[in-house]
Scaffold this motif. Structure first.
Motif, PDB file in Angstrom:
ATOM      1  N   VAL A  65       0.971  -1.433   0.017  1.00  0.00           N
ATOM      2  CA  VAL A  65       0.101   0.005   0.097  1.00  0.00           C
ATOM      3  C   VAL A  65       0.906   1.262  -0.222  1.00  0.00           C
ATOM      4  O   VAL A  65       0.622   2.236  -0.885  1.00  0.00           O
ATOM      5  CB  VAL A  65      -1.006   0.063   1.163  1.00  0.00           C
ATOM      6  N   SER A  66       1.892   1.295   0.631  1.00  0.00           N
ATOM      7  CA  SER A  66       3.139   2.421   0.800  1.00  0.00           C
ATOM      8  C   SER A  66       3.427   2.533  -0.494  1.00  0.00           C
ATOM      9  O   SER A  66       3.558   3.820  -1.036  1.00  0.00           O
ATOM     10  CB  SER A  66       4.050   1.989   2.009  1.00  0.00           C
ATOM     11  N   TRP A  67       3.859   1.570  -1.150  1.00  0.00           N
ATOM     12  CA  TRP A  67       4.769   1.645  -2.374  1.00  0.00           C
ATOM     13  C   TRP A  67       3.645   2.392  -3.354  1.00  0.00           C
ATOM     14  O   TRP A  67       3.966   3.174  -4.362  1.00  0.00           O
ATOM     15  CB  TRP A  67       4.955   0.235  -3.077  1.00  0.00           C
ATOM     16  N   LEU A  68       2.457   1.723  -3.395  1.00  0.00           N
ATOM     17  CA  LEU A  68       1.216   2.192  -4.462  1.00  0.00           C
ATOM     18  C   LEU A  68       1.015   3.610  -3.880  1.00  0.00           C
ATOM     19  O   LEU A  68       1.012   4.490  -5.004  1.00  0.00           O
ATOM     20  CB  LEU A  68       0.197   1.571  -4.220  1.00  0.00           C
ATOM     21  N   LYS A  69       0.771   4.204  -2.774  1.00  0.00           N
ATOM     22  CA  LYS A  69       0.703   5.632  -2.673  1.00  0.00           C
ATOM     23  C   LYS A  69       1.797   6.475  -3.018  1.00  0.00           C
ATOM     24  O   LYS A  69       1.602   7.424  -3.348  1.00  0.00           O
ATOM     25  CB  LYS A  69       0.240   5.763  -1.074  1.00  0.00           C
ATOM     26  N   ASN A  70       2.983   6.173  -2.732  1.00  0.00           N
ATOM     27  CA  ASN A  70       4.147   6.812  -3.259  1.00  0.00           C
ATOM     28  C   ASN A  70       4.500   6.786  -4.325  1.00  0.00           C
ATOM     29  O   ASN A  70       5.051   7.845  -5.133  1.00  0.00           O
ATOM     30  CB  ASN A  70       5.101   6.560  -2.190  1.00  0.00           C
ATOM     31  N   ARG A 117       2.844   6.426 -16.308  1.00  0.00           N
ATOM     32  CA  ARG A 117       2.718   7.411 -15.272  1.00  0.00           C
ATOM     33  C   ARG A 117       3.591   7.113 -13.966  1.00  0.00           C
ATOM     34  O   ARG A 117       3.857   7.956 -13.043  1.00  0.00           O
ATOM     35  CB  ARG A 117       1.284   7.241 -14.862  1.00  0.00           C
ATOM     36  N   VAL A 118       4.071   5.702 -14.055  1.00  0.00           N
ATOM     37  CA  VAL A 118       4.923   5.416 -12.858  1.00  0.00           C
ATOM     38  C   VAL A 118       6.309   5.763 -13.413  1.00  0.00           C
ATOM     39  O   VAL A 118       6.939   4.516 -13.931  1.00  0.00           O
ATOM     40  CB  VAL A 118       4.720   3.770 -12.424  1.00  0.00           C
ATOM     41  N   LYS A 119       6.879   6.600 -12.775  1.00  0.00           N
ATOM     42  CA  LYS A 119       8.226   6.855 -13.332  1.00  0.00           C
ATOM     43  C   LYS A 119       9.180   6.659 -12.240  1.00  0.00           C
ATOM     44  O   LYS A 119      10.463   6.945 -12.434  1.00  0.00           O
ATOM     45  CB  LYS A 119       8.228   8.274 -13.949  1.00  0.00           C
ATOM     46  N   GLN A 120       9.147   6.623 -11.180  1.00  0.00           N
ATOM     47  CA  GLN A 120       9.778   6.547 -10.078  1.00  0.00           C
ATOM     48  C   GLN A 120       9.246   5.748  -8.927  1.00  0.00           C
ATOM     49  O   GLN A 120       8.222   5.509  -8.815  1.00  0.00           O
ATOM     50  CB  GLN A 120      10.054   7.864  -9.341  1.00  0.00           C
ATOM     51  N   PHE A 121      10.024   4.872  -8.042  1.00  0.00           N
ATOM     52  CA  PHE A 121       9.910   3.987  -7.110  1.00  0.00           C
ATOM     53  C   PHE A 121      10.244   4.557  -5.760  1.00  0.00           C
ATOM     54  O   PHE A 121      11.416   4.706  -5.405  1.00  0.00           O
ATOM     55  CB  PHE A 121      10.467   2.678  -7.357  1.00  0.00           C
ATOM     56  N   ALA A 122       9.024   5.215  -5.150  1.00  0.00           N
ATOM     57  CA  ALA A 122       9.130   5.793  -3.474  1.00  0.00           C
ATOM     58  C   ALA A 122       8.797   4.537  -2.565  1.00  0.00           C
ATOM     59  O   ALA A 122       7.803   4.331  -2.568  1.00  0.00           O
ATOM     60  CB  ALA A 122       8.445   6.959  -3.539  1.00  0.00           C
ATOM     61  N   ARG A 123       9.956   4.074  -2.081  1.00  0.00           N
ATOM     62  CA  ARG A 123       9.943   2.693  -1.051  1.00  0.00           C
ATOM     63  C   ARG A 123       9.027   3.084   0.186  1.00  0.00           C
ATOM     64  O   ARG A 123       8.542   2.445   0.983  1.00  0.00           O
ATOM     65  CB  ARG A 123      11.101   2.255  -0.979  1.00  0.00           C
ATOM     66  N   VAL A 125       8.747   7.446   2.760  1.00  0.00           N
ATOM     67  CA  VAL A 125       9.499   8.854   2.708  1.00  0.00           C
ATOM     68  C   VAL A 125      10.956   9.060   3.577  1.00  0.00           C
ATOM     69  O   VAL A 125      11.847   9.925   3.139  1.00  0.00           O
ATOM     70  CB  VAL A 125       8.754   9.675   3.793  1.00  0.00           C
ATOM     71  N   TRP A 126      11.526   7.694   4.086  1.00  0.00           N
ATOM     72  CA  TRP A 126      12.670   7.919   4.738  1.00  0.00           C
ATOM     73  C   TRP A 126      13.838   7.347   3.746  1.00  0.00           C
ATOM     74  O   TRP A 126      15.043   7.365   4.170  1.00  0.00           O
ATOM     75  CB  TRP A 126      12.588   7.144   6.202  1.00  0.00           C
ATOM     76  N   MET A 127      13.178   6.715   2.736  1.00  0.00           N
ATOM     77  CA  MET A 127      14.465   6.244   1.805  1.00  0.00           C
ATOM     78  C   MET A 127      14.390   7.027   0.318  1.00  0.00           C
ATOM     79  O   MET A 127      13.571   7.510  -0.129  1.00  0.00           O
ATOM     80  CB  MET A 127      13.821   4.732   1.589  1.00  0.00           C
ATOM     81  N   GLN A 128      15.425   6.721  -0.222  1.00  0.00           N
ATOM     82  CA  GLN A 128      15.595   7.370  -1.607  1.00  0.00           C
ATOM     83  C   GLN A 128      14.967   6.939  -2.526  1.00  0.00           C
ATOM     84  O   GLN A 128      14.664   5.671  -2.538  1.00  0.00           O
ATOM     85  CB  GLN A 128      17.234   7.202  -1.827  1.00  0.00           C
ATOM     86  N   THR A 129      14.182   7.945  -3.372  1.00  0.00           N
ATOM     87  CA  THR A 129      13.454   7.625  -4.484  1.00  0.00           C
ATOM     88  C   THR A 129      14.450   7.058  -5.699  1.00  0.00           C
ATOM     89  O   THR A 129      15.506   7.512  -6.126  1.00  0.00           O
ATOM     90  CB  THR A 129      12.745   8.726  -5.054  1.00  0.00           C
ATOM     91  N   TRP A 130      13.892   5.943  -6.276  1.00  0.00           N
ATOM     92  CA  TRP A 130      14.914   5.179  -7.453  1.00  0.00           C
ATOM     93  C   TRP A 130      13.870   5.447  -8.633  1.00  0.00           C
ATOM     94  O   TRP A 130      12.603   5.637  -8.820  1.00  0.00           O
ATOM     95  CB  TRP A 130      14.688   3.833  -7.277  1.00  0.00           C
ATOM     96  N   ALA A 132      11.902   4.213 -11.921  1.00  0.00           N
ATOM     97  CA  ALA A 132      11.053   2.956 -11.953  1.00  0.00           C
ATOM     98  C   ALA A 132      11.640   1.815 -12.884  1.00  0.00           C
ATOM     99  O   ALA A 132      12.033   2.638 -13.914  1.00  0.00           O
ATOM    100  CB  ALA A 132       9.545   3.144 -12.028  1.00  0.00           C
ATOM    101  N   GLY A 133      11.669   0.687 -12.661  1.00  0.00           N
ATOM    102  CA  GLY A 133      12.112  -0.075 -13.579  1.00  0.00           C
ATOM    103  C   GLY A 133      12.555  -1.370 -13.201  1.00  0.00           C
ATOM    104  O   GLY A 133      12.083  -1.798 -12.215  1.00  0.00           O
ATOM    105  N   GLY A 134      13.465  -1.961 -13.431  1.00  0.00           N
ATOM    106  CA  GLY A 134      13.906  -3.434 -13.249  1.00  0.00           C
ATOM    107  C   GLY A 134      14.188  -3.577 -11.745  1.00  0.00           C
ATOM    108  O   GLY A 134      14.118  -4.585 -10.828  1.00  0.00           O
ATOM    109  N   THR A 135      14.999  -2.837 -11.216  1.00  0.00           N
ATOM    110  CA  THR A 135      15.245  -2.790  -9.748  1.00  0.00           C
ATOM    111  C   THR A 135      14.057  -2.419  -8.911  1.00  0.00           C
ATOM    112  O   THR A 135      14.265  -3.187  -7.931  1.00  0.00           O
ATOM    113  CB  THR A 135      16.367  -1.664  -9.697  1.00  0.00           C
ATOM    114  N   MET A 136      13.008  -1.984  -9.327  1.00  0.00           N
ATOM    115  CA  MET A 136      11.944  -1.635  -8.602  1.00  0.00           C
ATOM    116  C   MET A 136      11.212  -3.025  -8.443  1.00  0.00           C
ATOM    117  O   MET A 136      10.843  -3.581  -7.466  1.00  0.00           O
ATOM    118  CB  MET A 136      10.925  -0.873  -9.424  1.00  0.00           C
ATOM    119  N   PHE A 137      11.094  -3.801  -9.409  1.00  0.00           N
ATOM    120  CA  PHE A 137      10.781  -5.198  -9.633  1.00  0.00           C
ATOM    121  C   PHE A 137      11.441  -5.941  -8.457  1.00  0.00           C
ATOM    122  O   PHE A 137      10.881  -6.793  -7.708  1.00  0.00           O
ATOM    123  CB  PHE A 137      10.658  -5.891 -11.064  1.00  0.00           C
TER     124      PHE A 137
END
Length: 186
Positions: A65-70, A117-123, A125-130, A132-137
């Motif tokens: 849920v956090s991944w989706l919201k962020n 629409r999903v261009k970044q992976f926000a794990r 608020v306390w972690m660096q944003t990456w 979106a892509g293979g590392t996200m998976f």
């Protein structure tokens, strides 16, 4: 040459999405095989603390849920689970919903279209944003696999054997069919 590399990238993307589609089937298999007495069983050892199996399944869902919201706020998020009160039935339904939405998020994140629409992976608020892509998976899948291992080990330590008569989460061909995929693992 460029056409072949695009086709190869598309095959890799499709394989990652198929694998993530099976990810929730693995969780569902454990939930359906788990003895209900193990759900809130106290952890072994003298010290109290740590997550029960119920709390681990709630954690998995709540992190989704956090991944989706962020990372994909345009997708509808299912409500979080209360780790101290959720039932196995609630966890099963919640995992189906959050797993489906995470698959939608990954489908967009791994798309080659410029208007994704999903261009970044926000794990969180306390972690660096990456990006979106293979590392996200890889992060998403390995997080869930880690906790699946904990759940299976804890159930075993508590005296509740799960998936001991079947290859279970390792029978990927069966999981592929179960989620409705027409291909085989590739």
């Amino acid at each position: 040459m460029a056409f072949q590399s695009q086709a190869a990238l598309a095959e890799i993307r499709d394989s990652l999405l198929e694998t993530y589609a099976c990810n929730d089937a693995m969780n569902q298999l454990i939930l359906s095989s788990l003895d209900p007495r193990a759900w809130r069983a106290q952890l072994p050892g003298k010290k109290s603390g740590g997550r029960t199996i119920a709390a681990m399944f709630a954690h998995l869902h709540n992190v989704r849920v956090s991944w989706l919201k962020n990372s994909a706020p345009h997708l509808k998020c299912p409500p979080p689970l209360d780790p101290d009160r959720c039932t196995m039935k609630q966890a099963t339904a919640a995992h189906k919903r959050s797993g489906a939405q995470c698959l939608r998020m990954l489908t967009d994140a791994l798309s080659a279209t410029p208007n994704r629409r999903v261009k970044q992976f926000a794990r969180g608020v306390w972690m660096q944003t990456w990006p979106a892509g293979g590392t996200m998976f890889a992060y998403m899948f390995s997080h869930e696999a880690h906790h699946r291992g904990q759940i299976l080990m804890l159930a075993h330590q508590l005296g509740y054997r799960v998936l001991h008569r079947t290859p279970g989460v390792w029978h990927w061909e069966k999981l592929w069919k179960q989620v409705g995929l027409k291909t085989r693992p590739r």
